[in-house]
Design a protein around this motif. Structure first.
Motif, PDB file in Angstrom:
ATOM      1  N   PHE A   7     -25.478   0.693 -15.772  1.00  9.56           N
ATOM      2  CA  PHE A   7     -24.804  -0.576 -15.546  1.00  9.56           C
ATOM      3  C   PHE A   7     -25.438  -1.701 -14.601  1.00  9.56           C
ATOM      4  CE2 PHE A   7     -23.989   2.785 -12.216  1.00  9.56           C
ATOM      5  CZ  PHE A   7     -24.564   1.741 -10.785  1.00  9.56           C
ATOM      6  N   GLN A   8     -24.756  -3.235 -14.839  1.00 11.24           N
ATOM      7  CA  GLN A   8     -25.261  -4.433 -14.243  1.00 11.24           C
ATOM      8  C   GLN A   8     -23.933  -5.176 -13.122  1.00 11.24           C
ATOM      9  OE1 GLN A   8     -28.526  -6.210 -15.317  1.00 11.24           O
ATOM     10  NE2 GLN A   8     -28.594  -7.000 -13.864  1.00 11.24           N
ATOM     11  N   ASP A   9     -23.373  -5.280 -12.422  1.00 14.47           N
ATOM     12  CA  ASP A   9     -22.281  -5.804 -12.151  1.00 14.47           C
ATOM     13  C   ASP A   9     -21.507  -5.455 -12.177  1.00 14.47           C
ATOM     14  OD1 ASP A   9     -23.790  -8.055 -10.548  1.00 14.47           O
ATOM     15  OD2 ASP A   9     -24.157  -9.026 -12.777  1.00 14.47           O
TER      16      ASP A   9
ATOM     17  N   LYS B 142     -27.547   0.736  -9.906  1.00 12.18           N
ATOM     18  CA  LYS B 142     -27.743   1.564  -9.433  1.00 12.18           C
ATOM     19  C   LYS B 142     -28.551   2.353  -8.500  1.00 12.18           C
ATOM     20  CE  LYS B 142     -27.516   6.337 -10.268  1.00 12.18           C
ATOM     21  NZ  LYS B 142     -26.090   7.226 -10.527  1.00 12.18           N
ATOM     22  N   MET B 143     -29.241   0.892  -7.600  1.00 12.54           N
ATOM     23  CA  MET B 143     -30.036   0.933  -7.023  1.00 12.54           C
ATOM     24  C   MET B 143     -28.964   0.202  -5.423  1.00 12.54           C
ATOM     25  SD  MET B 143     -32.748   1.625  -7.505  1.00 12.54           S
ATOM     26  CE  MET B 143     -33.821   2.185  -6.051  1.00 12.54           C
TER      27      MET B 143
ATOM     28  N   SER C 213     -19.954   7.206  -4.024  1.00 13.36           N
ATOM     29  CA  SER C 213     -21.737   6.759  -3.534  1.00 13.36           C
ATOM     30  C   SER C 213     -21.988   6.431  -5.156  1.00 13.36           C
ATOM     31  CB  SER C 213     -22.488   7.726  -2.942  1.00 13.36           C
ATOM     32  OG  SER C 213     -24.155   7.425  -2.929  1.00 13.36           O
ATOM     33  N   THR C 214     -23.394   5.157  -5.570  1.00 16.76           N
ATOM     34  CA  THR C 214     -23.157   5.182  -6.474  1.00 16.76           C
ATOM     35  C   THR C 214     -24.841   5.331  -6.874  1.00 16.76           C
ATOM     36  OG1 THR C 214     -23.180   3.420  -6.417  1.00 16.76           O
ATOM     37  CG2 THR C 214     -21.439   3.929  -7.261  1.00 16.76           C
TER      38      THR C 214
ATOM     39  N   GLY D 229     -26.419   8.120  -5.436  1.00 18.88           N
ATOM     40  CA  GLY D 229     -26.517   9.099  -6.164  1.00 18.88           C
ATOM     41  C   GLY D 229     -26.466  10.151  -7.633  1.00 18.88           C
ATOM     42  N   LYS D 230     -26.463  11.098  -7.613  1.00 18.95           N
ATOM     43  CA  LYS D 230     -27.078  11.532  -9.797  1.00 18.95           C
ATOM     44  C   LYS D 230     -25.269  10.840  -9.672  1.00 18.95           C
ATOM     45  CE  LYS D 230     -27.603  15.905 -11.529  1.00 18.95           C
ATOM     46  NZ  LYS D 230     -27.806  17.807 -11.987  1.00 18.95           N
ATOM     47  N   GLU D 231     -24.505  11.092  -8.919  1.00 18.65           N
ATOM     48  CA  GLU D 231     -23.221  10.764  -9.641  1.00 18.65           C
ATOM     49  C   GLU D 231     -22.404  10.050  -9.588  1.00 18.65           C
ATOM     50  OE1 GLU D 231     -20.324  13.898 -10.448  1.00 18.65           O
ATOM     51  OE2 GLU D 231     -19.739  13.346  -8.475  1.00 18.65           O
ATOM     52  N   ASN D 232     -21.988   9.117 -10.140  1.00 14.07           N
ATOM     53  CA  ASN D 232     -21.714   7.687  -9.964  1.00 14.07           C
ATOM     54  C   ASN D 232     -20.124   7.876  -8.828  1.00 14.07           C
ATOM     55  OD1 ASN D 232     -23.980   6.398 -10.805  1.00 14.07           O
ATOM     56  ND2 ASN D 232     -23.264   6.183 -12.660  1.00 14.07           N
ATOM     57  N   ASN D 233     -19.882   8.036  -8.272  1.00 14.21           N
ATOM     58  CA  ASN D 233     -18.757   8.721  -7.135  1.00 14.21           C
ATOM     59  C   ASN D 233     -17.904   7.425  -7.217  1.00 14.21           C
ATOM     60  OD1 ASN D 233     -16.617   9.165  -5.851  1.00 14.21           O
ATOM     61  ND2 ASN D 233     -18.255  11.530  -4.937  1.00 14.21           N
ATOM     62  N   ILE D 234     -16.668   7.003  -7.846  1.00 16.40           N
ATOM     63  CA  ILE D 234     -16.311   5.964  -6.929  1.00 16.40           C
ATOM     64  C   ILE D 234     -14.572   6.508  -6.253  1.00 16.40           C
ATOM     65  CG2 ILE D 234     -17.216   3.557  -8.071  1.00 16.40           C
ATOM     66  CD1 ILE D 234     -15.016   3.749 -10.337  1.00 16.40           C
TER      67      ILE D 234
END
Length: 204
Positions: A41-43, A64-65, A82-83, A85-90
């Motif tokens: 993903f981006q933006d 992702k960074m 947190s995004t 880490g391994k999981e994109n957690n929102i």
């Protein structure tokens, strides 16, 4: 006509295995949400809505960074995911909930890198005055009764088998006795018949 190829980028949003949460009045409650994407993903933009209309958290993630950047939020809502880490957690935390907070919370994600693909998932919050422990007494009674019935059935079948076995053995012995005694009777009858045959018929 040219060949048309459709590519599914498969942006997915999930609130976990269950879509219901129960919270005690005055407590803090976690509203989980994660997203996945095949091409990254981006933006990316994500928004949390209350009852589909009221925006309670709005954030953007450059890549992702980087971690999400807050765009706007309800003062009682805190970002706890947190995004990087391994999981994109929102996921978000709703502080000091009251009965008016009960309702539907929707986590919506839009990913420009996937031709602005969008996906969302909802979770339902119930606010209670007191947390009630589940009473398993009835369940335990039912399990006990069913278990007892199964046990009795097995015992009945075993007893039945034993009784049938005994009856069969008894009948076999009776048959042996009958065969033996009928054989003796026949011999005696035969002997008696032989003696009768040996008698001289009386003269007229």
């Amino acid at each position: 006509p040219g060949l048309h190829i459709s590519i599914a980028f498969a942006l997915e949003v999930s609130v976990g295995k269950t879509n219901t949460v129960t919270a005690l009045n005055g407590s803090n409650v976690l509203l989980p949400c994660v997203f996945t994407t095949c091409i990254g993903f981006q933006d990316l933009v994500f928004t949390w809505y209350f009852n589909s209309t009221e925006m309670i958290y709005h954030g953007k993630i450059k890549s992702k960074m980087s971690e999400p950047v807050l765009v706007g939020r309800n003062p009682r809502v805190e970002f706890v995911g947190s995004t990087t880490g391994k999981e994109n957690n929102i996921s978000i935390l709703l502080n000091e909930v009251d009965f008016s907070d009960a309702g539907k919370y929707t986590c919506h994600v839009k990913n420009p890198k996937e031709k602005n693909a969008q996906h969302s998932a909802s979770i339902f919050l119930t606010v209670v005055h007191k947390m009630v422990e589940t009473d398993n007494t009835v369940t335990l009674i039912i399990v006990g009764v069913v278990g007892g019935l199964i046990g009795l059935l097995i015992l009945f079948m075993l007893v039945k088998k034993v009784v049938l076995f005994i009856i069969k053995k008894t009948q076999d012995r009776k048959k042996e006795c009958l065969v033996s005694s009928s054989g003796n009777d026949n011999t005696e009858n035969g002997l008696a018949g032989s003696k009768a045959d040996q008698k001289v018929a009386p003269k007229a």
